[in-house]
Design a protein around this motif. Structure first.
Motif, PDB file in Angstrom:
ATOM      1  N   ASP A 138       0.833  -1.208   0.000  1.00 31.80           N
ATOM      2  CA  ASP A 138       0.000   0.000   0.000  1.00 31.80           C
ATOM      3  C   ASP A 138       0.865   1.255   0.000  1.00 31.80           C
ATOM      4  OD1 ASP A 138      -2.730   1.219   0.312  1.00 31.80           O
ATOM      5  OD2 ASP A 138      -1.760   1.992   2.121  1.00 31.80           O
ATOM      6  N   VAL A 139       1.937   1.257   0.819  1.00 29.41           N
ATOM      7  CA  VAL A 139       2.826   2.417   0.869  1.00 29.41           C
ATOM      8  C   VAL A 139       3.496   2.628  -0.491  1.00 29.41           C
ATOM      9  CG1 VAL A 139       4.972   3.283   1.876  1.00 29.41           C
ATOM     10  CG2 VAL A 139       3.221   2.268   3.338  1.00 29.41           C
ATOM     11  N   ASN A 140       3.963   1.550  -1.116  1.00 27.05           N
ATOM     12  CA  ASN A 140       4.643   1.663  -2.408  1.00 27.05           C
ATOM     13  C   ASN A 140       3.703   2.188  -3.489  1.00 27.05           C
ATOM     14  OD1 ASN A 140       7.274   0.755  -3.862  1.00 27.05           O
ATOM     15  ND2 ASN A 140       5.623   0.030  -5.159  1.00 27.05           N
ATOM     16  N   ARG A 141       2.439   1.748  -3.442  1.00 26.33           N
ATOM     17  CA  ARG A 141       1.481   2.215  -4.444  1.00 26.33           C
ATOM     18  C   ARG A 141       1.195   3.696  -4.289  1.00 26.33           C
ATOM     19  NH1 ARG A 141      -2.045  -1.023  -3.306  1.00 26.33           N
ATOM     20  NH2 ARG A 141      -3.440   0.244  -2.017  1.00 26.33           N
ATOM     21  N   HIS A 142       1.011   4.153  -3.059  1.00 20.22           N
ATOM     22  CA  HIS A 142       0.716   5.574  -2.848  1.00 20.22           C
ATOM     23  C   HIS A 142       1.938   6.451  -3.111  1.00 20.22           C
ATOM     24  CE1 HIS A 142      -2.862   3.924  -0.844  1.00 20.22           C
ATOM     25  NE2 HIS A 142      -3.402   5.124  -1.026  1.00 20.22           N
ATOM     26  N   ALA A 143       3.142   5.958  -2.782  1.00 16.06           N
ATOM     27  CA  ALA A 143       4.350   6.752  -2.993  1.00 16.06           C
ATOM     28  C   ALA A 143       4.831   6.689  -4.433  1.00 16.06           C
ATOM     29  CB  ALA A 143       5.458   6.258  -2.059  1.00 16.06           C
ATOM     30  N   ARG A 144       4.284   5.739  -5.224  1.00 19.98           N
ATOM     31  CA  ARG A 144       4.683   5.571  -6.625  1.00 19.98           C
ATOM     32  C   ARG A 144       6.167   5.257  -6.760  1.00 19.98           C
ATOM     33  NH1 ARG A 144       1.257  10.285  -9.849  1.00 19.98           N
ATOM     34  NH2 ARG A 144      -0.817   9.598  -9.165  1.00 19.98           N
ATOM     35  N   ALA A 145       6.668   4.436  -5.843  1.00 23.82           N
ATOM     36  CA  ALA A 145       8.036   3.952  -5.921  1.00 23.82           C
ATOM     37  C   ALA A 145       8.062   2.645  -6.700  1.00 23.82           C
ATOM     38  CB  ALA A 145       8.612   3.756  -4.518  1.00 23.82           C
ATOM     39  N   THR A 146       9.270   2.145  -6.993  1.00 23.05           N
ATOM     40  CA  THR A 146       9.373   0.882  -7.712  1.00 23.05           C
ATOM     41  C   THR A 146       9.140  -0.298  -6.775  1.00 23.05           C
ATOM     42  OG1 THR A 146      10.938   1.884  -9.238  1.00 23.05           O
ATOM     43  CG2 THR A 146      10.853  -0.513  -9.188  1.00 23.05           C
ATOM     44  N   THR A 147       9.881  -0.359  -5.666  1.00 24.17           N
ATOM     45  CA  THR A 147       9.735  -1.439  -4.684  1.00 24.17           C
ATOM     46  C   THR A 147      10.099  -0.891  -3.306  1.00 24.17           C
ATOM     47  OG1 THR A 147      10.505  -2.983  -6.381  1.00 24.17           O
ATOM     48  CG2 THR A 147      10.311  -3.840  -4.142  1.00 24.17           C
ATOM     49  N   THR A 148       9.353  -1.345  -2.305  1.00 23.80           N
ATOM     50  CA  THR A 148       9.637  -1.017  -0.899  1.00 23.80           C
ATOM     51  C   THR A 148       9.720  -2.329  -0.134  1.00 23.80           C
ATOM     52  OG1 THR A 148       8.396   1.047  -1.139  1.00 23.80           O
ATOM     53  CG2 THR A 148       8.886   0.297   1.106  1.00 23.80           C
ATOM     54  N   TYR A 149      10.819  -2.512   0.620  1.00 25.41           N
ATOM     55  CA  TYR A 149      10.982  -3.773   1.339  1.00 25.41           C
ATOM     56  C   TYR A 149      11.809  -3.540   2.598  1.00 25.41           C
ATOM     57  CZ  TYR A 149      15.355  -3.756  -1.404  1.00 25.41           C
ATOM     58  OH  TYR A 149      16.530  -3.423  -1.989  1.00 25.41           O
ATOM     59  N   ILE A 150      11.763  -4.543   3.525  1.00 29.82           N
ATOM     60  CA  ILE A 150      12.494  -4.475   4.793  1.00 29.82           C
ATOM     61  C   ILE A 150      13.375  -5.701   4.903  1.00 29.82           C
ATOM     62  CG2 ILE A 150      10.795  -3.042   5.991  1.00 29.82           C
ATOM     63  CD1 ILE A 150       9.600  -5.538   7.172  1.00 29.82           C
ATOM     64  N   ILE A 151      14.565  -5.483   5.508  1.00 26.37           N
ATOM     65  CA  ILE A 151      15.581  -6.525   5.631  1.00 26.37           C
ATOM     66  C   ILE A 151      15.927  -6.699   7.100  1.00 26.37           C
ATOM     67  CG2 ILE A 151      17.867  -7.281   4.861  1.00 26.37           C
ATOM     68  CD1 ILE A 151      17.642  -5.311   2.561  1.00 26.37           C
ATOM     69  N   GLN A 152      16.061  -7.959   7.534  1.00 28.18           N
ATOM     70  CA  GLN A 152      16.482  -8.224   8.903  1.00 28.18           C
ATOM     71  C   GLN A 152      17.945  -7.855   9.086  1.00 28.18           C
ATOM     72  OE1 GLN A 152      15.184 -12.426   9.013  1.00 28.18           O
ATOM     73  NE2 GLN A 152      13.882 -11.844  10.761  1.00 28.18           N
ATOM     74  N   ALA A 153      18.377  -7.866  10.341  1.00 27.87           N
ATOM     75  CA  ALA A 153      19.753  -7.479  10.651  1.00 27.87           C
ATOM     76  C   ALA A 153      20.761  -8.438  10.058  1.00 27.87           C
ATOM     77  CB  ALA A 153      19.939  -7.386  12.178  1.00 27.87           C
TER      78      ALA A 153
END
Length: 645
Positions: free
Chosen positions: A95-110
């Motif tokens: 949802d955040v990526n769609r509204h921000a119109r970015a290519t990809t949004t992701y999270i990485i563990q430590a």
């Protein structure tokens, strides 16, 4: 004396040539400097505008990873990756990526493993991929902001990565990353080459696709090893552009040649290379402005200046020559005035001759117009004379037609008187009805004769073919006795006879003169059409008179725009020597007293007046064929329906 003159001329020519060289050299220098300054200024303006646009795009997404990392759901899933939390985190990032119109949004563990991404639905999702080797992950895990441009190891699409550390209780528990696609950027202004290089000098954005993933200068070996280790540009081969610095300018600008082999050949295109630093990230914007327009403009200015110098020299030479020839002009002016006076006299004489010729021509035009008027009047008289001659031939037939009704009328009237005396009123009533029918028939016969004789009948220019043919056959009924007459209609357009026909195939049916053909109407006066048909059928009867079994065939062919009526006989045909003079007035092959030789001439004239034609030829099986072609009148649907009713 002659040698001094030659020496002086040579000296003047040498001085003029030296002046031409000096003027052209000065013009080239000034035009080149002005063109280069203008080109550098335009490149600077373009670089400022492009840099501002790129910075604005990067700064707009700079804080997005931090905002994502501050969300409690993201922190919870990085600390305790429960399946339901991972699913919720995927949907949140999507949802955040769609509204921000970015290519990809992701999270990485430590530990470098991606556990949630906005593209979790795609086949090439980042979920489950280790990114511990990526510089942006390393920088963020250390507590800084990661900025990195590279080609994706999963999607194989280039992009700009921005990362922020995710903290929970003061401890870094993971990294939030946003990937942006900057491939649109060079296409915003592709009129001149535009490049963006990273901190190593590798071109990763370019309006010239062939220049991507090249370097402006050769890279050290350790830098190449670092790029390979981080897989920044995947499997791309990083090689320097075939560029050669031709001249170093001020303010981070050079004149370079690109292309033409390694190091840039002599014939390679030249550019003004202008570099501008973006700051954060450590990128450089390089604008390449072609030098060719400056060279062309400088060359044009030099050529124009050279032509101007030559023109000036020629002007001075012309001025000197003009002064020498002024006296000659003054001397020749008197001779010119004398010749002008002689010319005026000749023009006056020629004008008088033309006036006389014009008056004679006007008289000839008037005589021609008067002759044409007399010819038209004579033609009308000939048409009337032809009708009167035809009237004499038809008199016997009409008399025969009237004798029979008169005899029957006399018989019916006598019988009616007897029936009345006897009181047989029913029989008398029937006789009276028969008398009325006979009277109506006699009126029609007499009316046909009256219409044929009339001279000033109004012309409707719309003649039903069936009606005209019916009247012609009625007037020639006596002569048609004992002659085989066949009538056919060939319909090449659907709807003429009320029957469907296949497109492209004609429909041939018998023709009934007493039938209703509302669409079969010719653009011709009905009386004149009857006259032509009477002449053609009468000639056919004369031609077939000596045949053992006289036959006449009348074929009507309906086209979309024309109607053709063919009258054929089984007579001896038309002799070859007669064919060229067939339509001449007063030309006839009949015996004296049987014809004036005007029928076909008048018929051909009527056909031409109506916009049609009348031609004749011999049939292969014997006999003659006359073809009358007229334009077909357009009949409205309402009129057709009224006629059908």
């Amino acid at each position: 004396m002659e040698a001094d003159r030659v020496t002086r001329r040579l000296f003047i020519l040498f001085a003029l040539a030296a002046g031409l060289v000096a003027v052209c050299a000065l013009t080239w220098t000034l035009a080149w400097k002005s063109g280069i300054d203008t080109l550098r200024h335009a490149a600077a303006v373009r670089g400022d505008r492009t840099t501002a646009a790129l910075r604005s795009t990067l700064e707009r997404y700079e804080s997005l990873p931090f905002i994502v990392g501050e969300h409690p759901l993201v922190q919870d899933v990085l600390v305790d990756p429960k399946p339901e939390w991972i699913d919720a985190a995927n949907r949140y990032l999507e949802d955040v990526n769609r509204h921000a119109r970015a290519t990809t949004t992701y999270i990485i563990q430590a530990d470098g493993m991606c556990i949630a991404a906005s593209n979790w639905r795609d086949k090439d999702s980042f979920v489950g991929v280790s990114y511990r080797f990526r510089p942006y992950f390393i920088d963020a895990v250390k507590g800084g902001v990661g900025r990195f441009f590279g080609i994706g190891t999963i999607s194989h699409d280039p992009g700009y990565y921005v990362s922020q550390p995710v903290r929970r209780g003061g401890k870094i528990v993971g990294v939030a990353v946003v990937k942006l696609n900057l491939e649109w950027f060079p296409g915003a202004d592709s009129g001149e080459p535009l490049l963006v290089t990273d901190d190593h000098g590798v071109i990763f954005l370019s309006s010239v696709p062939a220049w991507k993933y090249h370097t402006m200068r050769p890279l050290p070996a350790d830098v190449v090893a670092s790029i390979d280790r981080t897989r920044q540009y995947a499997r791309q081969i990083i090689a320097p552009l075939p560029a050669h610095v031709e001249r170093v300018l001020q303010d981070d600008a050079d004149i370079v040649r690109i292309g033409g082999g390694i190091g840039g050949g002599i014939g390679a295109p030249r550019y003004i290379e202008t570099r501008r630093a973006l700051g954060v990230p450590d990128w450089n914007l390089v604008t390449m402005s072609p030098v060719r327009p400056v060279v062309v403009a400088t060359r044009s200015a030099t050529i124009v200046t050279g032509f101007a110098w030559v023109s000036l020299c020629l002007l001075v030479f012309y001025w000197r020559q003009r002064r020498q020839r002024v006296k000659e002009v003054m001397q020749s002016r008197a001779m010119l005035q004398k010749a002008y006076a002689m010319l005026n006299e000749r023009v006056a004489e020629r004008t008088a001759d033309l006036s006389q010729a014009n008056e004679q021509l006007q008289r000839e035009v008037q005589e021609r117009a008067r002759a044409e008027a007399e010819l038209r009047a004579a033609q009308d008289e000939l048409i009337q004379a032809s009708k009167l001659a035809a009237l004499g031939q038809m008199a016997a037939g009409i008399t025969h037609e009237l004798n029979q009704p008169l005899a029957a009328l006399r018989s019916f009237s006598d019988n009616t008187r007897v029936f009345l005396e006897r009181g047989q009123y029913a029989a008398a009533h029937e006789n009276l009805e028969a008398i009325g029918s006979l009277t109506e028939r006699m009126g029609k016969i007499v009316n046909q004769l009256k219409l044929f004789v009339g001279r000033a009948r109004p012309r409707s220019l719309r003649s039903p073919v069936a009606s005209a043919l019916r009247q012609a056959l009625a007037l020639l009924a006596k002569r048609l006795a004992g002659v085989s007459v066949s009538l056919t209609l060939t319909d090449r357009t659907a709807g003429t006879v009320g029957k469907a026909n296949t497109v492209g195939e004609p429909l041939v049916v018998p023709f009934d003169p007493h039938g209703a053909y509302p669409g079969l109407v010719a653009q011709c006066d009905d009386l004149r059409l009857e006259q032509v048909l009477i002449n053609l059928i009468g000639n056919a009867l004369d031609a077939a008179a000596d045949a053992a079994s006289p036959r006449i065939a009348i074929d009507i062919e309906a086209q979309a725009a024309t109607i053709a009526i063919r009258v054929r006989d089984n007579g001896p045909g038309i002799p070859e020597d007669v064919m060229p003079r067939l339509f001449e007035p007063f030309f006839t092959t009949k015996e004296m007293g049987q014809g004036l030789g005007l029928g076909l001439a008048i018929s051909s004239s009527i056909a031409r007046d109506c916009g049609g034609s009348l031609v004749a030829h011999n049939e292969p099986d014997g006999g003659a064929c006359f073809v009358l072609t007229l334009r077909r009148a357009q009949v409205s649907a309402a009129r057709v329906a009224a006629t059908d009713v």
